[in-house]
Design a protein around this motif. Structure first.
Motif, PDB file in Angstrom:
ATOM      1  N   VAL A   1      -7.408 -67.290  50.899  1.00  0.00           N
ATOM      2  CA  VAL A   1      -8.316 -66.251  51.356  1.00  0.00           C
ATOM      3  C   VAL A   1      -9.094 -66.763  52.558  1.00  0.00           C
ATOM      4  O   VAL A   1      -9.095 -67.951  52.841  1.00  0.00           O
ATOM      5  CB  VAL A   1      -9.302 -65.833  50.236  1.00  0.00           C
ATOM      6  CG1 VAL A   1      -8.535 -65.423  48.994  1.00  0.00           C
ATOM      7  CG2 VAL A   1     -10.271 -66.941  49.931  1.00  0.00           C
ATOM      8  N   SER A   2      -9.733 -65.835  53.252  1.00  0.00           N
ATOM      9  CA  SER A   2     -10.479 -66.228  54.450  1.00  0.00           C
ATOM     10  C   SER A   2     -11.635 -67.149  54.064  1.00  0.00           C
ATOM     11  O   SER A   2     -12.102 -67.140  52.934  1.00  0.00           O
ATOM     12  CB  SER A   2     -11.033 -65.007  55.157  1.00  0.00           C
ATOM     13  OG  SER A   2     -12.214 -64.576  54.536  1.00  0.00           O
ATOM     14  N   LEU A   3     -12.057 -67.921  55.027  1.00  0.00           N
ATOM     15  CA  LEU A   3     -13.141 -68.878  54.779  1.00  0.00           C
ATOM     16  C   LEU A   3     -14.404 -68.144  54.356  1.00  0.00           C
ATOM     17  O   LEU A   3     -15.124 -68.589  53.465  1.00  0.00           O
ATOM     18  CB  LEU A   3     -13.398 -69.696  56.045  1.00  0.00           C
ATOM     19  CG  LEU A   3     -13.914 -71.120  55.855  1.00  0.00           C
ATOM     20  CD1 LEU A   3     -13.124 -71.876  54.814  1.00  0.00           C
ATOM     21  CD2 LEU A   3     -13.923 -71.860  57.166  1.00  0.00           C
TER      22      LEU A   3
ATOM     23  N   MET B   1     -14.081 -67.124  50.696  1.00  0.00           N
ATOM     24  CA  MET B   1     -14.253 -68.292  49.838  1.00  0.00           C
ATOM     25  C   MET B   1     -15.727 -68.692  49.800  1.00  0.00           C
ATOM     26  O   MET B   1     -16.268 -69.017  48.743  1.00  0.00           O
ATOM     27  CB  MET B   1     -13.391 -69.427  50.394  1.00  0.00           C
ATOM     28  CG  MET B   1     -13.679 -70.795  49.854  1.00  0.00           C
ATOM     29  SD  MET B   1     -13.495 -70.909  48.071  1.00  0.00           S
ATOM     30  CE  MET B   1     -11.790 -70.382  47.879  1.00  0.00           C
ATOM     31  N   GLU B   2     -16.364 -68.605  50.949  1.00  0.00           N
ATOM     32  CA  GLU B   2     -17.780 -68.943  51.052  1.00  0.00           C
ATOM     33  C   GLU B   2     -18.601 -68.050  50.129  1.00  0.00           C
ATOM     34  O   GLU B   2     -19.422 -68.535  49.353  1.00  0.00           O
ATOM     35  CB  GLU B   2     -18.225 -68.748  52.500  1.00  0.00           C
ATOM     36  CG  GLU B   2     -19.433 -69.526  52.916  1.00  0.00           C
ATOM     37  CD  GLU B   2     -19.590 -69.475  54.431  1.00  0.00           C
ATOM     38  OE1 GLU B   2     -19.198 -70.450  55.083  1.00  0.00           O
ATOM     39  OE2 GLU B   2     -20.109 -68.474  54.958  1.00  0.00           O
TER      40      GLU B   2
ATOM     41  N   HIS C   1     -18.161 -68.861  46.495  1.00  0.00           N
ATOM     42  CA  HIS C   1     -18.861 -70.084  46.123  1.00  0.00           C
ATOM     43  C   HIS C   1     -20.366 -69.849  46.061  1.00  0.00           C
ATOM     44  O   HIS C   1     -21.047 -70.368  45.186  1.00  0.00           O
ATOM     45  CB  HIS C   1     -18.534 -71.185  47.135  1.00  0.00           C
ATOM     46  CG  HIS C   1     -18.990 -72.543  46.693  1.00  0.00           C
ATOM     47  ND1 HIS C   1     -18.535 -73.141  45.546  1.00  0.00           N
ATOM     48  CD2 HIS C   1     -19.886 -73.407  47.236  1.00  0.00           C
ATOM     49  CE1 HIS C   1     -19.115 -74.326  45.410  1.00  0.00           C
ATOM     50  NE2 HIS C   1     -19.946 -74.512  46.408  1.00  0.00           N
ATOM     51  N   ILE C   2     -20.853 -69.039  46.969  1.00  0.00           N
ATOM     52  CA  ILE C   2     -22.284 -68.721  46.976  1.00  0.00           C
ATOM     53  C   ILE C   2     -22.658 -67.976  45.708  1.00  0.00           C
ATOM     54  O   ILE C   2     -23.660 -68.277  45.054  1.00  0.00           O
ATOM     55  CB  ILE C   2     -22.638 -67.898  48.230  1.00  0.00           C
ATOM     56  CG1 ILE C   2     -22.645 -68.810  49.464  1.00  0.00           C
ATOM     57  CG2 ILE C   2     -23.991 -67.214  48.063  1.00  0.00           C
ATOM     58  CD1 ILE C   2     -22.872 -68.091  50.761  1.00  0.00           C
TER      59      ILE C   2
ATOM     60  N   ARG D   1     -21.133 -68.135  42.884  1.00  0.00           N
ATOM     61  CA  ARG D   1     -21.069 -69.124  41.818  1.00  0.00           C
ATOM     62  C   ARG D   1     -22.383 -69.898  41.743  1.00  0.00           C
ATOM     63  O   ARG D   1     -22.957 -70.081  40.674  1.00  0.00           O
ATOM     64  CB  ARG D   1     -19.923 -70.107  42.094  1.00  0.00           C
ATOM     65  CG  ARG D   1     -18.791 -70.036  41.102  1.00  0.00           C
ATOM     66  CD  ARG D   1     -17.911 -71.271  41.197  1.00  0.00           C
ATOM     67  NE  ARG D   1     -17.437 -71.559  42.552  1.00  0.00           N
ATOM     68  CZ  ARG D   1     -16.352 -71.027  43.082  1.00  0.00           C
ATOM     69  NH1 ARG D   1     -15.643 -70.165  42.398  1.00  0.00           N
ATOM     70  NH2 ARG D   1     -15.970 -71.362  44.302  1.00  0.00           N
ATOM     71  N   ALA D   2     -22.831 -70.367  42.905  1.00  0.00           N
ATOM     72  CA  ALA D   2     -24.029 -71.206  42.949  1.00  0.00           C
ATOM     73  C   ALA D   2     -25.245 -70.422  42.470  1.00  0.00           C
ATOM     74  O   ALA D   2     -26.046 -70.920  41.666  1.00  0.00           O
ATOM     75  CB  ALA D   2     -24.246 -71.723  44.368  1.00  0.00           C
TER      76      ALA D   2
ATOM     77  N   LEU E   1     -26.366 -75.800  47.792  1.00  0.00           N
ATOM     78  CA  LEU E   1     -25.259 -75.531  48.717  1.00  0.00           C
ATOM     79  C   LEU E   1     -25.397 -76.314  50.013  1.00  0.00           C
ATOM     80  O   LEU E   1     -24.488 -76.328  50.835  1.00  0.00           O
ATOM     81  CB  LEU E   1     -25.206 -74.031  49.032  1.00  0.00           C
ATOM     82  CG  LEU E   1     -24.804 -73.121  47.872  1.00  0.00           C
ATOM     83  CD1 LEU E   1     -25.085 -71.668  48.206  1.00  0.00           C
ATOM     84  CD2 LEU E   1     -23.334 -73.309  47.546  1.00  0.00           C
TER      85      LEU E   1
ATOM     86  N   LYS F   1     -26.156 -64.952  55.107  1.00  0.00           N
ATOM     87  CA  LYS F   1     -24.790 -64.806  54.615  1.00  0.00           C
ATOM     88  C   LYS F   1     -24.698 -63.672  53.593  1.00  0.00           C
ATOM     89  O   LYS F   1     -23.729 -62.925  53.578  1.00  0.00           O
ATOM     90  CB  LYS F   1     -24.312 -66.117  53.990  1.00  0.00           C
ATOM     91  CG  LYS F   1     -24.046 -67.213  55.015  1.00  0.00           C
ATOM     92  CD  LYS F   1     -23.523 -68.466  54.371  1.00  0.00           C
ATOM     93  CE  LYS F   1     -23.353 -69.595  55.369  1.00  0.00           C
ATOM     94  NZ  LYS F   1     -22.335 -69.325  56.397  1.00  0.00           N
TER      95      LYS F   1
END
Lengths: 175, 175
Positions: free
Chosen positions: B132-134, B137-138, B141-142, B144-145, B160, B170
């Motif tokens: 997937v695009s960065l 993915m970012e 992950h965000i 998730r955090a 992060l 973001k």
DNA sequence: GGAGGGTGTCTAAAAATTAGACAATCAGCC
DNA sequence: GGCTGATTGTCTAATTTTTAGACACCCTCC
């Protein structure tokens, strides 16, 4: 003690839920139980759940746990980072295997051993992946993408949705 | 046809390797075989491997596949994105389960059915997670955090390795 | 030998990130 | 009630990153 957060237990047998409550209350700060799988997602939306213990053998005579699999998938879809441990009938290894392939963290066969159950739950929670920095995650993903493109940087950059120069930048900056 | 890339097969029985070669050559562009597990990582470093088929029952009398598990873990560690399918003895379900918990994508019991084997390998490769695009993915992950910090944005940002404002940016930018 | 694709490097403009500050809000605590 | 500390939402100005676009160079395939 009591440092393992909130656990959600789903089982259609109330007796099992009570037994679980007695067993888990010493280890978890909060023990939520329900006989209604339909409540799972609602409960998980309302408050942070750290681990789910899901019985796979629903309703007498229902189609061999496939309903349980559906719930497992639903949980995994909405909360991919919350570990799910399955409870399965002793004989039904194939169901447990299906569960693992669908993202369950582990499984326990009924009848279960209390010590083993606690041990497995703790293990799963201790193995919980730590949150890494965004940069680190970024680099991991970039390496994945480059690997996926067999080293073709142009294609990897395009796939990642960034320019080739940015890919160079990030690779240079973060080793 | 032949669009499934390179497969690496590891088995200490040469007869099985030959049988596999005959079977797989029609489906894979390249079929690599070896009886030496020590060669796995070297081979995987030399060229991109798309899937690994690993026999778990090494050397007659060796300790019940634990050696196979070690190799599985080694492969997963160095190439977490390359799917590994296990070959296990028919009876040894517990070993297969251990394998799945260690990150194997699927397993096949010996003696195997050619059609089923091919089908499973193709399935695993078709299910391969797309890159997937960065940005995407970012965001994953965000989320998730933030989830991990139970909604505390300051702590999530620190975890992060970005500033709180950047986290706001973001989140605003990417919905 | 040419065409096409990939690489490494450069520039200037646009955009994101940073540190730092501020008032407002919410929590637990005396 | 009132205090304190942590968190939030918002702002600014300086710094850094990303972007589009361009260029020469190196491959490989035909």
């Amino acid at each position: 003690m009591k440092s393992y957060g909130t656990i959600l237990v789903i089982d259609d047998n109330v007796a099992i839920l009570t037994a679980m409550s007695y067993l888990l209350v010493d280890t978890f700060e909060q023990v939520l139980t329900t006989t209604q799988p339909d409540d799972i997602l609602k409960l998980m939306a309302q408050q942070p759940i750290d681990i789910v213990l899901l019985d796979m053998n629903f309703a007498p005579g229902v189609n061999s746990g496939s309903e349980g699999l559906l719930w497992l998938r639903a949980i995994r879809k909405h909360h991919p980072d919350v570990p799910v441990v399955l409870l399965t009938a002793y004989a039904d290894v194939s169901l447990a295997v299906k569960g693992l392939k669908n993202g369950a963290s582990d499984f326990i066969t009924k009848p279960w051993d209390n010590g083993e159950l606690l041990h497995k739950l703790k293990d799963v929670l201790d193995m919980q992946s730590e949150i890494v920095s965004l940069d680190e995650m970024e680099m991991q993903h970039i390496r994945r993408a480059i690997d996926h493109c067999h080293g073709n940087l142009s294609r990897a950059a395009e796939m990642l949705g960034i320019t080739r120069q940015t890919l160079y930048n990030k690779m240079k900056r973060l080793d």
